[in-house]
Motif scaffolding. Structure first.
Motif, PDB file in Angstrom:
ATOM      1  N   MET A   1       0.844  -1.205   0.000  1.00 33.66           N
ATOM      2  CA  MET A   1       0.000   0.000   0.000  1.00 33.66           C
ATOM      3  C   MET A   1       0.875   1.249   0.000  1.00 33.66           C
ATOM      4  O   MET A   1       1.951   1.252   0.580  1.00 33.66           O
ATOM      5  CB  MET A   1      -0.878  -0.003   1.251  1.00 33.66           C
ATOM      6  N   SER A   2       0.399   2.314  -0.656  1.00 30.93           N
ATOM      7  CA  SER A   2       1.173   3.558  -0.617  1.00 30.93           C
ATOM      8  C   SER A   2       0.422   4.622   0.181  1.00 30.93           C
ATOM      9  O   SER A   2      -0.800   4.576   0.312  1.00 30.93           O
ATOM     10  CB  SER A   2       1.457   4.047  -2.030  1.00 30.93           C
ATOM     11  N   ARG A   3       1.194   5.536   0.720  1.00 33.69           N
ATOM     12  CA  ARG A   3       0.627   6.649   1.485  1.00 33.69           C
ATOM     13  C   ARG A   3       1.278   7.928   0.979  1.00 33.69           C
ATOM     14  O   ARG A   3       2.485   7.980   0.756  1.00 33.69           O
ATOM     15  CB  ARG A   3       0.920   6.447   2.974  1.00 33.69           C
ATOM     16  N   GLN A  23      -4.381   7.054   1.294  1.00 32.25           N
ATOM     17  CA  GLN A  23      -3.919   7.345   2.656  1.00 32.25           C
ATOM     18  C   GLN A  23      -2.940   8.520   2.633  1.00 32.25           C
ATOM     19  O   GLN A  23      -2.196   8.700   1.672  1.00 32.25           O
ATOM     20  CB  GLN A  23      -3.224   6.106   3.224  1.00 32.25           C
ATOM     21  N   GLN A  76       6.475   6.519  10.958  1.00 34.97           N
ATOM     22  CA  GLN A  76       5.375   5.992  10.144  1.00 34.97           C
ATOM     23  C   GLN A  76       5.764   4.650   9.513  1.00 34.97           C
ATOM     24  O   GLN A  76       4.971   3.716   9.467  1.00 34.97           O
ATOM     25  CB  GLN A  76       4.987   7.017   9.064  1.00 34.97           C
ATOM     26  N   ALA A  80       3.889   1.126  10.047  1.00 36.94           N
ATOM     27  CA  ALA A  80       3.264   0.388   8.939  1.00 36.94           C
ATOM     28  C   ALA A  80       4.359  -0.134   8.025  1.00 36.94           C
ATOM     29  O   ALA A  80       4.630   0.458   6.970  1.00 36.94           O
ATOM     30  CB  ALA A  80       2.319   1.325   8.191  1.00 36.94           C
ATOM     31  N   GLU A  83       4.461  -0.317   4.033  1.00 39.00           N
ATOM     32  CA  GLU A  83       3.859   0.835   3.352  1.00 39.00           C
ATOM     33  C   GLU A  83       4.900   1.603   2.526  1.00 39.00           C
ATOM     34  O   GLU A  83       6.038   1.749   2.946  1.00 39.00           O
ATOM     35  CB  GLU A  83       3.276   1.766   4.421  1.00 39.00           C
ATOM     36  N   ARG A  84       4.466   2.116   1.353  1.00 42.01           N
ATOM     37  CA  ARG A  84       5.341   2.916   0.506  1.00 42.01           C
ATOM     38  C   ARG A  84       4.948   4.381   0.688  1.00 42.01           C
ATOM     39  O   ARG A  84       3.794   4.740   0.492  1.00 42.01           O
ATOM     40  CB  ARG A  84       5.078   2.539  -0.948  1.00 42.01           C
ATOM     41  N   LEU A  85       5.927   5.223   1.086  1.00 39.49           N
ATOM     42  CA  LEU A  85       5.610   6.648   1.284  1.00 39.49           C
ATOM     43  C   LEU A  85       5.991   7.429   0.040  1.00 39.49           C
ATOM     44  O   LEU A  85       7.129   7.358  -0.419  1.00 39.49           O
ATOM     45  CB  LEU A  85       6.414   7.202   2.455  1.00 39.49           C
TER      46      LEU A  85
END
Ligand code: FAD
Ligand code: SF4
Length: 507
Positions: A1-3, A23, A76, A80, A83-85
């Motif tokens: 998932m990316s944020r 997100q 962050q 998570a 997760e990809r920021l």
């Protein structure tokens, strides 16, 4: 998932791939406020905007309060793990440096900048096509209009047959009125109603001052500028339908009793990223097409939003890291205390300067001409250090960000780049202020006098500036007439002596 990590000036829907989904990470960094004193109104505005965005996004947003951005990113990724920021390229060199470092460590992915009418690639292509030709706002602006089909007729020619309506704009203020609305049909600006988020921000700012050693400039007071997308759209609509028609004509005019005149007050929401400049320009053009505002006013406004604003953004990057340290006129004076603290003690007697400093102290805002021809002009005449002045403007104005302050202060207002951005220094004596405002009538000084007790410090300062910089400016043909005037000045030695003895005290 990316944020998507969004900075505090990336708050509009266009910074997300799908405005209704995805997100988000929002970071509130106390460090920013600890490092140097910002205007109280500015601290309020940026925090209020960030927190309103967090509330709007609800469970889609992680809103963290930390000391540094790096801490927030690392925390962050710990919270998570898979997760990809992602982050859109930020607006300052310092922030770009940070996200690039984080990217090189594999912590974030940097996407192209958003929120502009012209991409860096399009600007590079424009520069390439120009070859050795000088950078000119007018040429850039025309190409932006062509690129986005703004105010063009069906043949692709400028609407009304002209690209530029400056000759119809920029009048002095109407005479014998206190406010513009006394003479012209112009509505009040849109004003926000504060809510519980603002109340909490105010409480936090007070607490930081009490417990965390944070200090502020200027006065607290009701919030004046939009901090949410809905507020920004309401402010745009109010401006376009009730004020734009009077904008161009009185764009450069100043009245002591009317600090807002017919200006849009949109720089803050635009710079927070709440509005896209093209939607602002499109709305103004629609007002012209629907007969709500005359062509000259709309052209004047579009020129500011997709001309000047885009131009300084591109130049901030194009002119390089060292541009902020340019000092072509060797100006080295420190900013005096009364200037630094926005004349908190009310010492300044020169009416124009006192009034503009009061506007900055009370609102963190003044329109373009008070910035350029009162504050900037004064600093230029007195030889204030351009880098210190840039920092001051950045901290004192609600809409001040590095990308916009550096070119506007170093280049446009202080001529510290030797003329890359503006072909001649924006320097003027009291006659200019007298023509474009109602300040001089009630001032203890006389704009016509350059020597003696009642000599206008702007008029004297103008000649002293020319005298001090005559050799540096000698090659500039646009200054030739002014320098010839200096040669003819009978009391030149008196002016020089008087101004050399002026000291840092308030004028
Ligand atoms: C010394 C100096 C410092 C300035 N500092 C800033 C700043 O920190 N932030 C900022 O947004 N503007 C800055 N400006 C430009 C301009 O003065 C403000 O954008 C404007 O006064 C804001 O009020 P407004 O929104 O009512 O603008 P309006 O007069 O209604 O103009 C419409 C819009 O045009 C844009 N615009 C117009 N001129 C410029 C310009 N030269 N550079 C960038 N955008 C422009 C702004 O987004 C503005 O909202 C500065 C100008 C000078 C001379
Ligand atoms: S007389 Fe000079 S100092 Fe006084 S308001 Fe006019 S320009 Fe400003």
């Amino acid at each position: 998932m990316s944020r998507r990590w969004v900075f505090g000036d990336q708050l509009g829907p266009h910074f997300l791939d799908d405005p209704d989904d995805g997100q988000v990470l929002l970071v509130e960094s106390l460090d920013v406020f600890r490092r140097r004193p910002f205007h109280r109104r500015k601290a309020h505005l940026v925090l209020s905007a960030l927190r309103h965005r967090a509330r709007e996004l609800g469970p889609r947003a992680v809103h963290v309060r930390t000391v540094t951005y790096r801490e927030a990113v690392e925390a962050q990724l710990e919270r998570a793990p898979g997760e990809r920021l992602q982050v859109c390229d930020p607006t300052s060199r310092a922030a770009r440096g940070l996200v690039q470092r984080l990217a090189s460590e594999g912590l974030v992915e940097v996407l192209p900048a958003r929120g502009w009418a012209v991409t860096h690639e399009q600007f590079a292509e424009w520069m390439r096509r120009r070859g050795a030709k000088r950078l000119l706002l007018e040429d850039f602006y025309r190409d932006v209009r062509r690129l986005h089909d703004l105010l063009l007729d069906p043949d692709g020619e400028p609407e009304g047959g002209r690209w530029n309506y400056d000759a119809d704009n920029r009048e002095p203020p109407p005479r014998r009125v206190r406010q513009l609305a006394d003479a012209v049909d112009v509505g009040e600006p849109w004003w926000p109603a504060e809510d519980d988020v603002d109340a909490q921000v105010r409480e936090d700012l007070d607490r930081w001052a009490r417990d965390e050693g944070v200090t502020y400039l200027g006065d607290d007071g009701p919030r004046r500028f939009a901090v949410t997308r809905d507020e920004a759209l309401a402010a745009l609509e109010t401006f376009v339908t009730r004020r734009l028609a009077a904008f161009g004509r009185y764009e450069d005019a100043m009245l002591a009793g009317d600090r807002w005149m017919a200006h849009s007050l949109l720089s803050a929401p635009l710079n927070l990223g709440l509005l896209h400049p093209l939607e602002v320009a499109d709305r103004a053009v629609r007002a012209y097409r629907e007969g709500e505002a005359p062509l000259a006013a709309v052209e004047g406004f579009v020129r500011q939003v997709v001309g000047w604003r885009e131009y300084v953004w591109q130049l901030y990057w194009h002119l390089g890291e060292d541009y902020r340290r340019r000092n072509a006129l060797a100006a080295r004076r420190p900013l005096p205390d009364w200037w630094q603290d926005l004349d908190a003690a009310g010492e300044v007697r020169a009416r124009c300067l006192s009034d503009v400093l009061a506007s900055v102290r009370e609102e963190g805002w003044a329109h373009h001409i008070p910035r350029l021809m009162v504050l900037g002009n004064w600093a230029l005449q007195r030889g204030y250090d351009p880098a210190a002045l840039t920092d001051w403007f950045h901290r004192a104005f609600v809409d001040g960000y590095d990308w916009v302050m550096v070119p506007n202060v170093v280049g446009m207002s202080q001529h510290a780049d030797g003329g890359q951005l503006a072909t001649k220094p924006y320097v003027a004596g009291g006659a200019y202020v007298n023509r474009m405002s109602d300040y001089c009538g009630d001032c203890r000084y006389d704009p016509r006098l350059r020597v003696g007790e009642r000599a206008c410090p702007f008029t004297a300062g103008y000649w002293a500036f020319l005298d001090r910089n005559r050799e540096r400016l000698a090659g500039n043909f646009r200054m030739a007439q002014a320098l010839r005037g200096l040669e003819r000045l009978a009391d030149r030695d008196d002016v020089r002596r008087q101004e050399a003895g002026r000291g840092p005290g308030a004028p």
